[in-house]
Design an enzyme around this catalytic site. Structure first.
Site, PDB file in Angstrom:
ATOM      1  N   ALA A 255       0.900  -1.123   0.091  1.00  0.00           N
ATOM      2  CA  ALA A 255      -0.023  -0.080  -0.072  1.00  0.00           C
ATOM      3  C   ALA A 255       0.943   1.382  -0.089  1.00  0.00           C
ATOM      4  O   ALA A 255       2.018   1.107   0.135  1.00  0.00           O
ATOM      5  CB  ALA A 255      -0.909  -0.030   1.274  1.00  0.00           C
ATOM      6  N   GLU A 305      -0.201 -10.656  -1.702  1.00  0.00           N
ATOM      7  CA  GLU A 305      -1.529 -10.637  -2.025  1.00  0.00           C
ATOM      8  C   GLU A 305      -2.219 -12.016  -1.536  1.00  0.00           C
ATOM      9  O   GLU A 305      -2.964 -12.528  -2.069  1.00  0.00           O
ATOM     10  CB  GLU A 305      -1.739 -10.371  -3.448  1.00  0.00           C
ATOM     11  CG  GLU A 305      -1.029  -9.195  -3.745  1.00  0.00           C
ATOM     12  CD  GLU A 305      -1.642  -8.553  -5.396  1.00  0.00           C
ATOM     13  OE1 GLU A 305      -2.537  -9.149  -5.755  1.00  0.00           O
ATOM     14  OE2 GLU A 305      -1.009  -7.531  -5.524  1.00  0.00           O
ATOM     15  N   ILE A 310      -0.291 -15.831   5.598  1.00  0.00           N
ATOM     16  CA  ILE A 310      -0.921 -14.934   6.145  1.00  0.00           C
ATOM     17  C   ILE A 310      -0.028 -14.116   7.121  1.00  0.00           C
ATOM     18  O   ILE A 310       0.522 -14.485   8.009  1.00  0.00           O
ATOM     19  CB  ILE A 310      -2.151 -15.711   7.145  1.00  0.00           C
ATOM     20  CG1 ILE A 310      -2.919 -16.337   6.318  1.00  0.00           C
ATOM     21  CG2 ILE A 310      -2.994 -14.578   8.023  1.00  0.00           C
ATOM     22  CD1 ILE A 310      -4.040 -17.188   7.216  1.00  0.00           C
ATOM     23  N   TYR A 513      -3.540   8.984 -10.999  1.00  0.00           N
ATOM     24  CA  TYR A 513      -4.839   8.307 -10.742  1.00  0.00           C
ATOM     25  C   TYR A 513      -5.893   8.911 -11.780  1.00  0.00           C
ATOM     26  O   TYR A 513      -5.969   9.859 -12.012  1.00  0.00           O
ATOM     27  CB  TYR A 513      -5.394   8.896  -9.320  1.00  0.00           C
ATOM     28  CG  TYR A 513      -5.808   8.020  -8.207  1.00  0.00           C
ATOM     29  CD1 TYR A 513      -4.860   7.311  -7.466  1.00  0.00           C
ATOM     30  CD2 TYR A 513      -7.195   7.377  -8.422  1.00  0.00           C
ATOM     31  CE1 TYR A 513      -5.522   6.433  -6.579  1.00  0.00           C
ATOM     32  CE2 TYR A 513      -7.643   6.541  -7.587  1.00  0.00           C
ATOM     33  CZ  TYR A 513      -6.881   5.941  -6.729  1.00  0.00           C
ATOM     34  OH  TYR A 513      -7.235   5.063  -5.793  1.00  0.00           O
TER      35      TYR A 513
END
Lengths: 605, 693
Positions: A255, A305, A310, A513
């Protein structure tokens, strides 16, 4: 062996802090099951005007007449007050049951559920495809089970059992993915269990000497920031989804936050990360700031991803809360001047916490989101507009704006401001005040709600992003806009909007964006149409030197381009890693590369 | 090389080494050897730093420790107290704990010790070679001095000796008992003490601050740390099972990588007679220890016209904690998270426990076996045989024992050349326990005059014993506590003989397999692990060593099988177990009779056992020894039964309840009975004989 428990945790558990989350375990109590964000927050059309509801936001309760006009003009229709939001289904696909797995899981005491509603609300992310399928209630395959681990050891147990019994696991954090990454592989014959990390959200420790903190991966951004800010600290990672997205999700998707110029992107913030794989726990065993020890395996975890394991615990850098926070804005005569300004700022490395450049469409859209104002205020607005057009001689249909956010010590900010304004002047930009800047940032979190409102009025509204070298930035924006426009025209779509902004700057390039919306009245397959156009746009982006994704990730919807971006050798390396860490393909979400196992079984079926 | 038992196997060598060893002892009270308290004191520091903290700066370091700050922060936000109030509380705790230093006070105290010591002692003997070896190794590591603990004199003596040998006086962990004594609290603080509450439970802030204080002493401070690993003065003069709390606090910085290593020095302090002797005896019988007070201290000073003989102090070979843990020490494990955020794992605590046992072992190896220890032992043995002892017979007996103990590896104070003088001097010092009533008569147990008028019945730990039982108990327990230091050396061989006796009986005197013997001993070790501080990891080593020693003593003949031959040596060794076998047997009997099918607590059992023994003493009781009245003994029996699941323990909020496992306990009873029946002594007559004396 999947367990690494023999060595045990060295951390004194008595120092960990439970965090009361804004979002309960039963997430549908607070969040929309069919769309974005809080249940009570939405745009609606009442008394001939769009209103925003939602007391969580400063815009909450405000009437937006300019916005109403802007929408009606842009898409050439009259809004109606009919709401087509779906009702939550009462029947759900029957769950597959791997009985030995369920029995073993039962004996661990870890909480789980196979209730239809629990499974449905966690079967999707936030792509247009996801939401449209929900509205149509046309999911064929939803998860068969939801499991709520409470800590790292729980996850170790779950992964061990899933591996033993051949059950697919899909890690689930905040459900804000826009890459299809948490959507179930529709042809998976095995039982699929969602591992919902929301119940592992403790602050395990805080080390003020080194300015590091360790959180469990299920903590959501706003909880994390709230807890730290109480202590005068901040991580400063603010992706637009940060109200709902989780730390684990940030790590798994690489992110990026709005204020990365000061705090860095997630890979700069993460010091250590623990990932449970079927082969054991992967973790860098060192907290030193920088190491030269072969390839950085943190980067195997970052961006994995959910396909390798995990993420359970993450050590992050924290910073003291800045004493001063100040907004600013700039107006440029045209987009290309704005891009030149951004490039210069990056060249001089004098970026404030955030600097964003909007194109003319977004500039005007942003202006339209101003609430009704008093006579006095609107007089001032008129005067300002007059100043821009008459005195500066800008054409309002060409002008664009940059918003600025400064954080730090007052004197540092002052220095930064003067440099920024000096550079802006060079490119014919001039300061347009803090209020405009502040509005831009406040709207960040509200804009996401427009998608559901638009869908209700039969408008598809989506965004996609890329990163690109500086020299191709303006060109890429121009070409992509052209491509989208011509694709729309080819499909006889008259009412559409394509707009872009530069949201991040780097030494060698920037992040762009795009917002794309069209009215789909009369179009049979709006989602298919949208996807076809986005795909065409992505082809154009790649051709212009843009990347597959700056921060949304690859997921399923962009996996077809992945081999091209990393080369076949790269795919081979990824597959080798996948095969080593997860030979039975327990983490079969099918992201990054199309799920071969899935295809294989599909053929057999 | 330090003298280890192994070096002593050959008796000639043993004799030589022993002489060399005992000749290293210097009486530092002797004229010309006493420390000059007015000298310039420039001690060797355990650690060198660029900048040395003052005691007050040390407290600031602890106060600013992030963990403490974190705790204070959360206390202030989770309670009604303001941050200022909790800070104040923390500072008060630090002032209560923190050491201070006043050299003038140390000099003055030293002069008093020399004066009083010369009056009541015949010498303070220090192993000079060994203390100098420790001093030479100092300079760059934190050092922990861990003395054995038999008397409050231990820490006064330690500081006095450090001063004498120019070693920085360590910080000494002292109980709060002293803190509350008027004047004494601050006096001890100024001579090196820092204070520790006995119970940490329920007060997180105190516990955390104490722990960080300990850490800061180890990490940031330049003086050594002294504390007692046995946790308390052993009232019965046997070693106690090591307490792991303070040791693990002190060692945490090693695990966390905050210090490269820690030097652990076991110190053995032995006494001919301790000042507290009779207090201990009555305490063992259930009369609670008087609260330490300055008045009591002054009263004790008045007693100081008695003679207390010699004291011996020996600094053992420094143990490198890092080497001791070896590859089990994983410091990298702790290197990823700030130390103050971490805790030790169970495995690591277990490692520390092993080190604790090692320290107790090393202390015991160097505790000097005094002449009176041997006298008490030999006298008691002869009571079992129902024989009387003249001075000559006693001296011979002491020499027989000295020979055995030399072979076992003990340091025995008695010298063959001066045996008569040694024995007479010892009996003189202990004339409250044993005496020759008239010249030429036999050795007799002294009938004690007991005044327990001012005893508060409510505070009694056990049963209120009648005068007869009390008298018998006081004299026997007084005697037994002087036999107890010998148990470190003889319990192993004695248990082996006991096992062999039974095996031999079962095979009608024929030889038996080594493995059979080993199995029996493992069983016995489990029962007596608490009593004789037996650690599992040393079991095999001890087995081999004891077997070898007993073969040298001609008790065992080892070929492919083992043949047990009873002789006097075997009987002497075996006799040491009698009080313990009797006590454990009686505790079992009491549980089976009184609490077979009901929950009971510790006090219930203490009272019940004492009542049972008291009643039995008037008859000619079977398998009863008055030492069974000693509460410590009953408690360790209960601890042993709990550890071995003959009794189940249930810890509740404020009480611990026990319940016996009847069938298991019954079979244990039968086991004990068989052992008792095989003993070649007239135990049945013991109390009778004693009471007739």
């Amino acid at each position: 062996m999947a367990t690494n428990l023999s060595s045990g945790s060295v951390v004194d558990g008595s120092l960990s802090k439970e965090v009361k989350s804004v979002i309960p375990r039963n997430r549908q109590d607070v969040l929309k099951w069919y769309g974005w964000g809080y249940k009570n927050a939405k745009f609606s059309f009442k008394n001939n005007s769009i209103t925003f509801e939602g007391d969580q936001y400063t815009l909450g309760g405000q009437t937006l007449p300019h916005f109403t006009k802007w929408v009606e003009d842009q898409f050439d229709f009259k809004l109606s007050d009919i709401e087509r939001y779906p009702n939550i289904p009462q029947e759900f696909p029957e769950p597959k049951r791997n009985v030995p797995f369920l029995e073993s899981l039962q004996s661990t005491g870890i909480l789980f559920s196979d209730k239809g509603e629990d499974r449905l609300v966690r079967c999707h992310g936030q792509t247009l495809h996801d939401i449209y399928t929900l509205w149509e209630n046309s999911y064929e395959r939803i998860p068969d089970l939801v499991i709520w681990p409470k800590n790292h050891n729980n996850v170790v147990n779950i992964v061990k059992l899933a591996n033993e019994h051949n059950v697919v696991l899909i890690p689930y954090g905040g459900g804000t993915s826009v890459s299809g990454s948490i959507t179930c592989p529709q042809n998976e014959p095995r039982m699929i269990a969602i591992v919902d990390t929301s119940q592992m959200n403790k602050m395990l420790w805080l080390d003020k000497q080194n300015l590091t903190v360790c959180f469990e991966s299920g903590i959501i951004g706003q909880d994390l920031e709230r807890e730290l800010q109480k202590l005068g600290l901040t991580v400063g990672h603010e992706p637009d989804s940060y109200e709902f997205s989780t730390l684990g999700g940030w790590v798994a998707t690489r992110a990026s936050g709005m204020k990365k110029n000061v705090y860095g992107n997630i890979e700069d913030i993460v010091v250590r990360v623990k990932m449970v794989t079927t082969k054991g726990v992967l973790e860098r065993e060192c907290s030193a700031p920088r190491v030269s020890c072969g390839p950085d395996l943190n980067h195997v975890i970052l961006g994995s991803e959910g396909t390798l394991g995990i993420v359970t615990e993450v050590v992050l850098k924290v910073r003291p809360l800045p004493p001063v926070k100040r907004y600013g804005s700039l107006i440029f005569p045209d987009f290309e001047s704005g891009v030149k300004f951004m490039r210069e700022v990056a060249r001089r490395r004098c970026q404030p916490a955030s600097v964003r450049l909007m194109d003319n469409e977004q500039f005007r859209f942003g202006q339209s989101l101003k609430p009704v104002s008093s006579w006095f205020h609107s007089a001032i607005e008129k005067a300002k507009q007059a100043y821009v057009t008459k005195i500066k001689g800008y054409d309002l249909s060409m002008a664009c704006a940059a918003t600025l956010l400064f954080e730090g010590e007052a004197e540092d900010i002052q220095r930064q401001e003067s440099v920024i304004y000096e550079i802006a002047k060079k490119y014919k930009g001039f300061p347009a005040g803090g209020t405009n800047g502040e509005r831009g940032y406040i709207l960040t979190f509200v804009i996401a709600y427009i998608r559901d409102f638009a869908l209700n009025h039969q408008i598809v509204a989506e965004s996609f992003e890329t990163s690109v070298p500086w020299d191709r930035c303006a060109l890429l924006c121009r070409n992509v806009k052209y491509k989208v426009k011509s694709e729309c025209e080819r499909r006889h779509i008259k009412n559409f909007l394509i707009s872009c902004r530069v949201t991040q700057t780097y030494d060698a390039g920037c992040c762009v964006y795009f917002y794309f919306a069209f009215k789909y009245v009369g179009i049979k397959d709006p989602v298919g149409t949208y996807e076809a156009i986005e795909n065409a746009a992505r082809d154009e982006i790649l051709a212009c030197g843009g990347s597959l994704s700056h921060h949304h990730g690859v997921g399923k919807i962009r996996s077809k381009w992945y081999p091209k971006t990393v080369s076949e050798t790269g795919v081979g390396l990824y597959k080798a890693a996948k095969n080593e860490l997860d030979p039975k393909n327990i983490f079969a979400a099918g992201n990054l590369i199309p799920n071969e196992h899935d295809h294989h079984t599909k053929a057999k079926l | 090389m330090p003298p280890t038992p192994k070096n002593y196997r050959n008796s000639v060598e043993a004799e030589l080494n022993h002489h060399a060893y005992m000749s290293n002892y210097q009486n530092i009270l002797e004229q010309g050897h006493a420390p000059v308290m007015t000298k310039e004191y420039k001690p060797k520091l355990p650690r060198t730093f660029d900048k040395y903290l003052t005691p007050d700066e040390l407290k600031t370091v602890v106060f600013n420790n992030p963990r403490i700050q974190l705790l204070l922060e959360s206390m202030a936000s989770n309670s009604k107290q303001t941050r200022k109030e909790v800070d104040k509380k923390a500072k008060e705790i630090l002032n209560e704990i923190g050491l201070a230093r006043n050299l003038a006070m140390i000099r003055w105290a030293g002069m008093c010790i020399t004066t009083i010591g010369r009056r009541i002692l015949s010498g303070v003997y220090v192993n000079e070679a060994n203390i100098i070896r420790v001093r030479d190794k100092m300079g760059n590591l934190p050092i922990l001095y861990l003395p054995s603990h038999r008397s409050y004199c231990d820490f006064i003596l330690m500081s006095y000796i450090c001063f004498k040998y120019d070693i920085e006086i360590p910080g000494i962990a002292a109980g709060m008992d002293f803190y509350s004594m008027v004047g004494m609290g601050s006096f001890l603080r100024k001579t090196g003490a820092f204070y520790m509450r006995r119970s940490f439970s329920g007060d997180d802030l105190y516990w955390e601050i104490f722990r960080e204080y300990m850490h800061a002493l180890v990490i940031d401070y330049h003086i050594g740390i002294e504390f007692f690993i046995e946790g308390t003065r052993s009232r019965n003069f046997k070693a106690l099972v090591p307490k792991v709390g303070l040791l693990s606090m002190a060692l945490e910085p090693l695990f966390m990588g905050q210090v490269p290593d820690i030097m652990v020095v076991p110190v053995s302090v032995s006494y001919d007679k301790v000042l507290e002797e009779q207090l201990f005896v009555t305490e063992l019988l259930g009369v609670p220890k008087p609260k330490e007070s300055t008045k009591g201290f002054l009263r004790a000073l008045k007693k100081l016209d008695q003679k207390f003989g010699r004291m011996y102090v020996d600094f053992g070979e420094p143990i490198s904690a890092k080497n001791f843990f070896g590859s089990n020490l994983d410091r990298i494990r702790h290197s990823n998270v700030a130390p103050y955020l971490q805790k030790l794992s169970k495995n690591e605590i277990a490692l520390i426990k092993e080190l604790g046992f090692e320290v107790v072992q090393k202390q015991q190896e160097r505790i000097v076996i005094t002449t009176f220890n041997l006298i008490a032992y030999f006298y008691s043995y002869n009571v079992f045989l129902n024989t009387r002892l003249s001075l000559e017979q006693l001296c011979n007996g002491v020499l027989i024992l000295k020979n055995i103990f030399d072979r076992l590896g003990a340091h025995v104070a008695a010298k063959e050349k001066s045996i008569n003088m040694d024995v007479i001097e010892s009996i003189e010092i202990h004339s409250n326990i044993l005496h020759f009533p008239t010249a030429g008569s036999n050795l007799e147990l002294v009938r004690p005059t007991i005044q327990l008028n001012d005893v508060n019945l409510k505070t009694l730990k056990g049963h209120y014993l009648n005068a007869h039982a009390m008298q018998l108990a006081v004299s026997t327990v007084s005697l037994q506590i002087y036999i107890n230091p010998c148990m470190f050396w003889v319990s192993g061989p004695a248990l082996m003989i006991l096992a062999a006796l039974k095996l031999s009986n079962e095979t009608s005197g024929k030889a038996f397999q080594k493995d059979e013997l080993r199995l029996r001993i493992i069983e016995l070790n489990e029962i007596f692990a608490v009593e004789f501080v037996i650690i599992k990891s040393r079991e095999e080593l001890e087995f081999i060593r004891n077997l070898e020693t007993l073969s040298q003593l001609r008790v065992m003949q080892i070929s492919d099988k083992i043949l047990f031959t009873r002789n006097e040596t075997a009987d002497i060794l075996l006799s040491s177990l009698v009080p313990f076998l009797c006590c454990y047997f009686q505790v079992i009997e009491t549980i089976l009779e009184k609490c077979a099918d009901q929950d009971f607590n510790e006090k219930d059992l203490l009272v019940a056992v004492q009542q049972r023994i008291e009643a039995a003493l008037t008859a000619r009781p079977k398998y009863i020894h008055p030492y069974c009245l000693s509460l410590d003994n009953i408690k360790s029996a209960l601890a042993s039964f709990t550890q071995n699941s003959f009794v189940q323990q249930e810890k509740k909020a404020n009480a611990t309840k026990y319940r016996c496992h009847q069938t298991k306990l019954l079979s244990l009873r039968n086991n004990f009975l068989q052992y008792l029946q095989l003993l070649p002594f007239t135990i049945n007559e013991y109390c009778y004989i004693i009471s007739k004396l």
